[in-house]
Design an enzyme around this catalytic site. Structure first.
Site, PDB file in Angstrom:
ATOM      1  CG  HIS A   1      21.873 -70.871   5.977  1.00  9.75           C
ATOM      2  ND1 HIS A   1      20.773 -71.617   5.635  1.00  9.75           N
ATOM      3  CD2 HIS A   1      21.588 -70.324   7.184  1.00  9.75           C
ATOM      4  CE1 HIS A   1      19.880 -71.538   6.600  1.00  9.75           C
ATOM      5  NE2 HIS A   1      20.338 -70.754   7.548  1.00  9.75           N
TER       6      HIS A   1
ATOM      7  CB  SER B   1      16.125 -66.723   1.161  1.00  8.47           C
ATOM      8  OG  SER B   1      16.253 -67.625   2.231  1.00  8.47           O
TER       9      SER B   1
ATOM     10  CE  LYS C   1       4.743 -64.312   5.231  1.00  9.19           C
ATOM     11  NZ  LYS C   1       5.306 -63.242   4.377  1.00  9.19           N
ATOM     12  CG  ASP C   2       8.558 -70.356   8.331  1.00 11.61           C
ATOM     13  OD1 ASP C   2       7.984 -70.071   7.261  1.00 11.61           O
ATOM     14  OD2 ASP C   2       9.799 -70.342   8.465  1.00 11.61           O
TER      15      ASP C   2
ATOM     16  CD  GLU D   1      -0.517 -94.118  -2.815  1.00 10.30           C
ATOM     17  OE1 GLU D   1      -1.640 -94.200  -3.351  1.00 10.30           O
ATOM     18  OE2 GLU D   1      -0.360 -93.906  -1.610  1.00 10.30           O
TER      19      GLU D   1
END
Length: 429
Positions: free
Chosen positions: A219, A223, A247-248, A291
């Site tokens: 922040h 971004s 959108k998220d 894994e």
């Protein structure tokens, strides 16, 4: 994030005013994920994966807390306690499968998140701290996942712990004491189970704390975006809410749908069948593999088959395996190109996709039987992995001629059309 045009929180209701003056949580939320947080207007769906990683962590913490109420960290009954969860605990099968597959989905979204950062140059200034904290989160995830894989106490759990902790014995002088300290003895047993269970329970909360720092660091500069061009003004941004919350939300719906499909129709597809066999120290599996999300690094480890100088092959493999991850810490200073996005770096884009293919091939080789061709392939792919970061990137950043950058984010969005500065959102709580 210091954008002068950002809408500041101004509560109107007396109760909200009273709360905001004494505990400014509404203001914090508003400025972090609300209309008070402006973000570039051209973010694509690859920017969803940070939120998806947070959702995956939430699934792991919630299911893990409930599973911990029924799990017994004792070598004699650990395997049986997992089977009891699956058969006798109400919805225990759902919780156990959600937790096991949630780890895989967590790594899937984080790997995509990392490669998105590599493609769009999100590690470059002024976001170096965001990237460094992200690598710390990745390391904590790997430690948490390894300890969690040991807890079911099946054949792969036991022998995975035996092999992975055995790597520390390759370190001169201090290696064996470190291994004994990790296991609480000379071999995986009750002490190791208790230690791994305690740390596996604790580390997700540590990850959550580092994620808060990760978001906080994000922040400050704001971004990155697909062009890599800095924000020039309010016309380049939109409020996080409602544009990117919607959108998220769509991305989260797709993620949960895919997660449910695996959870209900192929819950064991990402696991190993040998882990449904109780741990037996006297019976070594024919082929020990970790894994799937560790396989590229496991292939790098196995690529070293001969001694070099005074260092044995095992130690070379351990150093290369850890070095392949630690190398990411130095990436902001390795790549010196002033252009962030690979969309404007044609040579870098080509080598980026070569790296993606290289990592995928390493993943395949990590689970393959160690034949001559597999070992040779691992050596070639491991060499290319290190060459990409240590040789190719520095050279490209000096000789590459980037494509012309757009003058602003708005110009790239509107393809040169004249854009009017839109007023910022006026929402208030």
């Amino acid at each position: 994030m210091s954008f002068p045009w950002a809408q500041h929180y101004a509560p109107k209701h007396p109760v909200m005013q009273w709360l905001d003056q004494r505990l400014p949580v509404p203001r914090l939320v508003y400025n972090a994920v609300g209309a008070g947080y402006p973000v570039p207007r051209n973010l694509n769906y690859f920017w969803n994966f940070g939120v998806l990683a947070g959702a995956a962590l939430g699934i792991q913490i919630i299911t893990g807390i409930v599973l911990a109420m029924h799990y017994a960290a004792n070598g004699a009954i650990a395997f049986d306690s997992v089977e009891q969860i699956m058969r006798d605990v109400n919805s225990g099968w759902l919780l156990r499968y959600a937790h096991a597959n949630g780890a895989s989905f967590f790594f899937i979204v984080v790997y995509i998140h990392i490669f998105r950062g590599l493609f769009y140059g999100s590690y470059k200034a002024p976001r170096e701290m965001v990237w460094l904290l992200g690598v710390v989160i990745f390391l904590l995830m790997m430690a948490t996942a390894f300890m969690g894989y040991v807890l079911p106490w099946g054949q792969m759990s036991f022998w995975g712990a035996q092999v992975i902790t055995g790597f520390f014995s390759a370190i001169p002088v201090v290696g064996d004491p470190i291994r004994i300290w990790l296991l609480g003895g000379f071999a995986p047993d009750n002490a190791a189970l208790n230690r791994f269970f305690s740390l596996h329970y604790l580390l997700p909360f540590v990850i959550a704390g580092v994620i808060i720092l990760h978001i906080w660091a994000l922040h400050i500069p704001g971004s990155n975006n697909p062009t890599g061009v800095d924000v020039k003004g309010p016309q380049d941004t939109v409020p996080f809410h409602p544009y990117y919350t919607a959108k998220d939300g769509f991305g989260l719906g797709v993620f949960l749908t895919l997660f449910a499909l695996v959870l209900f129709f192929a819950p064991n597809a990402l696991g190993h069948p040998d882990n449904y066999i109780p741990a037996n120290p006297l019976s070594t599996p024919a082929h020990i593999v970790p894994e799937w999300y560790f396989l590229p690094f496991y292939a790098i480890l196995k690529a070293f088959t001969f001694n070099f100088l005074w260092i044995p092959a095992k130690l070379w493999g351990v150093m290369a395996m850890f070095g392949s991850i630690l190398l990411l810490f130095f990436l902001p200073w390795i790549d010196r190109s002033p252009v962030r996005s690979a969309n404007y770096r044609p040579k870098y884009k080509w080598f980026f996709w070569m790296l993606v293919v290289d990592v995928l091939v390493l993943g395949y080789l990590g689970q393959a039987e160690p034949t001559v061709l597999v070992v040779l392939g691992s050596q070639v792919c491991a060499a290319y992995y290190f060459a990409h970061f240590l040789i190719i990137l520095p050279i490209i950043s000096r000789i590459e001629r980037p494509l012309p950058l757009p003058n602003s984010i708005t110009e790239s969005v509107l393809h040169g059309e004249k854009a009017e500065a839109a007023p910022f959102g006026t929402q208030t709580a």
